[in-house]
Enzyme design. Structure first.
Site, short mmCIF file in Angstrom:
data_model
loop_
_atom_site.label_atom_id
_atom_site.label_comp_id
_atom_site.label_asym_id
_atom_site.label_seq_id
_atom_site.Cartn_x
_atom_site.Cartn_y
_atom_site.Cartn_z
N LYS A 45 48.45 33.43 41.50
CA LYS A 45 47.60 32.88 42.55
C LYS A 45 48.29 31.84 43.45
O LYS A 45 47.63 31.03 44.11
CB LYS A 45 46.30 32.24 41.99
CG LYS A 45 45.56 33.07 40.97
CD LYS A 45 45.51 34.53 41.25
CE LYS A 45 44.63 34.92 42.41
NZ LYS A 45 44.71 36.40 42.64
N HIS A 107 55.36 37.46 37.58
CA HIS A 107 54.78 36.14 37.29
C HIS A 107 55.50 35.51 36.09
O HIS A 107 55.03 34.49 35.57
CB HIS A 107 53.30 36.27 36.94
CG HIS A 107 52.41 36.59 38.11
ND1 HIS A 107 52.58 36.04 39.35
CD2 HIS A 107 51.32 37.40 38.18
CE1 HIS A 107 51.63 36.51 40.16
NE2 HIS A 107 50.86 37.33 39.48
N SER A 137 41.95 28.74 42.33
CA SER A 137 42.11 30.15 42.72
C SER A 137 42.17 31.04 41.47
O SER A 137 41.57 32.11 41.42
CB SER A 137 43.38 30.30 43.56
OG SER A 137 43.57 31.63 43.95
N1 LIG Z 1 47.51 35.30 54.38
C1 LIG Z 1 47.04 34.41 53.51
N2 LIG Z 1 46.75 33.15 53.92
C2 LIG Z 1 46.27 32.22 53.07
N3 LIG Z 1 46.04 32.48 51.75
C3 LIG Z 1 46.32 33.72 51.30
C4 LIG Z 1 46.84 34.73 52.14
N4 LIG Z 1 47.02 35.85 51.40
C5 LIG Z 1 46.60 35.56 50.14
N5 LIG Z 1 46.18 34.28 50.09
C6 LIG Z 1 45.59 33.58 48.95
O1 LIG Z 1 46.46 33.57 47.84
C7 LIG Z 1 45.67 33.62 46.63
C8 LIG Z 1 46.06 34.86 45.86
O2 LIG Z 1 47.31 34.60 45.29
P1 LIG Z 1 48.32 35.72 44.80
O3 LIG Z 1 48.54 36.69 45.87
O4 LIG Z 1 49.49 34.99 44.27
O5 LIG Z 1 47.51 36.41 43.63
S1 LIG Z 1 48.16 37.26 42.43
O6 LIG Z 1 48.77 36.31 41.49
O7 LIG Z 1 49.12 38.20 42.98
O8 LIG Z 1 46.98 37.95 41.82
C9 LIG Z 1 44.22 33.60 47.06
O9 LIG Z 1 43.87 32.23 47.18
P2 LIG Z 1 42.37 31.65 47.14
O10 LIG Z 1 41.69 32.16 48.37
O11 LIG Z 1 42.51 30.16 47.16
O12 LIG Z 1 41.75 32.13 45.88
C10 LIG Z 1 44.33 34.27 48.43
O13 LIG Z 1 43.24 34.06 49.28
#
Ligand SMILES: Nc1ncnc2c1ncn2[C@@H]1O[C@H](COP(=O)(O)OS(=O)(=O)O)[C@@H](OP(=O)(O)O)[C@H]1O
Length: 293
Positions: A45, A107, A137
């Site tokens: 996340k 991860h 998150s």
């Molecule tokens: N473009 C963009 N801009 C801002 N935030 C973004 C973007 N893409 C992914 N996210 C946010 O990243 C969170 C998901 O994290 P990961 O992609 O690492 O998830 S995972 O570990 O692969 O399942 C999750 O965060 P939260 O919204 O705080 O839950 C996503 O919304």
């Protein structure tokens, strides 16, 4: 395939894990990396999908349009240690990727990364996110993802997060371990979610310079636009809406995408306790995070 019950956490080489990430361990451990592979490493996340999509567009954005319209990001960027019944494992997907360079997601804490990545001097992009937003998150992700252990309520979740009893272990050791690695391994770019949120274009440029890409300004601007939160949330190939174990009615994968959402979750008491634990666990590191921008 939809699991019938949530998995349990157990200790694996000193790290809390579920069987989804250890069932294929021999193949993960012996995975053959290549010198041009790019490993995208994160604590869950922290911005994995965001950076995966940026890299995918930088390398393959101008390839056949079907790639962008019919192949979800998790197929283009295999999750190395993932092993889920009924679908190809991460190592299988990575071994069969037709494109080069291969973009591979992990991860794993740094000490569990297959050694061939270091032997091949593969490039690594690590993305870190401040602990408070990362915990929030992760909590919402665990609520909606039946492939994750039962999260319980926010308070018990936060206690477990502070103890490191989460899949892939403690956030603290993860970000610190990778930060230390960066001091001796020059092919590692350590990025921050908060920097991406503050100025995505600047971070795309940083990525290009690390990867030695001479992408034009126009192309970089186009990519920066395409990877904004709203665009990725609408895009079926990047919003994970095609994954059956995730219940978007509980919480969507692309949830808020903000820096500072922790303020809507932490009570004053939880915040004080967290700050105390944080001070202790982070006392020997120089890595600094921003909890607001
Ligand atoms: N473009 C963009 N801009 C801002 N935030 C973004 C973007 N893409 C992914 N996210 C946010 O990243 C969170 C998901 O994290 P990961 O992609 O690492 O998830 S995972 O570990 O692969 O399942 C999750 O965060 P939260 O919204 O705080 O839950 C996503 O919304």
């Amino acid at each position: 395939m939809k699991p019938t019950s949530r998995p349990e956490l157990f200790d694996f080489e000193g790290i809390s894990m579920t069987h989804y990430f250890t069932d294929n361990w021999e193949k993960v451990k012996n995975f053959q990396a290549r010198p041009d592979d790019i490993l995208i490493a994160t604590y869950p996340k922290a911005g994995t999908t965001w950076v995966s999509y940026i890299l995918d567009l930088l390398y393959f954005g101008n390839d056949a349009p079907e790639r962008q319209t019919s192949q979800p990001i998790y197929m283009r960027v295999p999750f190395l240690e993932a092993c889920i019944q009924g679908v190809p494992s991460g190592t299988e997907l990575a071994d069969n990727l037709p494109t080069s360079p291969r973009l591979i997601k992990t991860h794993l804490p740094v000490q569990l990364v297959p050694k061939s990545f270091w032997e091949q001097n593969s490039r690594v992009v690590y993305v870190a996110r401040n602990a408070k937003d990362n915990a929030v998150s992760y909590f919402h992700f665990d609520r909606m993802n039946m492939g994750e252990p039962e999260p319980g309520n926010w308070n018990t979740y936060l206690q477990k997060f502070m103890e490191g009893k989460k899949v892939f272990g403690p956030w603290f050791d993860h970000v610190n371990g990778w930060w230390e690695k960066k001091q001796t391994y020059s092919n590692l770019l350590y990025m921050f979610y908060e920097d991406l949120a503050e100025d995505t274009g600047r971070e795309v440029e940083r990525l290009c310079s690390f990867l030695g890409l001479s992408t034009s300004v126009e192309e970089r601007e186009k990519i920066t636009k395409g990877v904004q939160f709203d665009a990725m949330k609408q895009n079926k190939m990047t919003n994970y809406s095609t994954v059956p174990v995730m219940d978007f009615k509980i919480s969507p994968f692309m949830r808020k995408g903000k820096v500072g959402d922790w303020k809507n979750h932490f009570t004053v008491a939880q915040n004080e306790q967290f700050d105390e634990v944080y001070k202790q666990k982070m006392k020997n590191t120089t890595v600094k995070f921003r909890t607001e921008i």
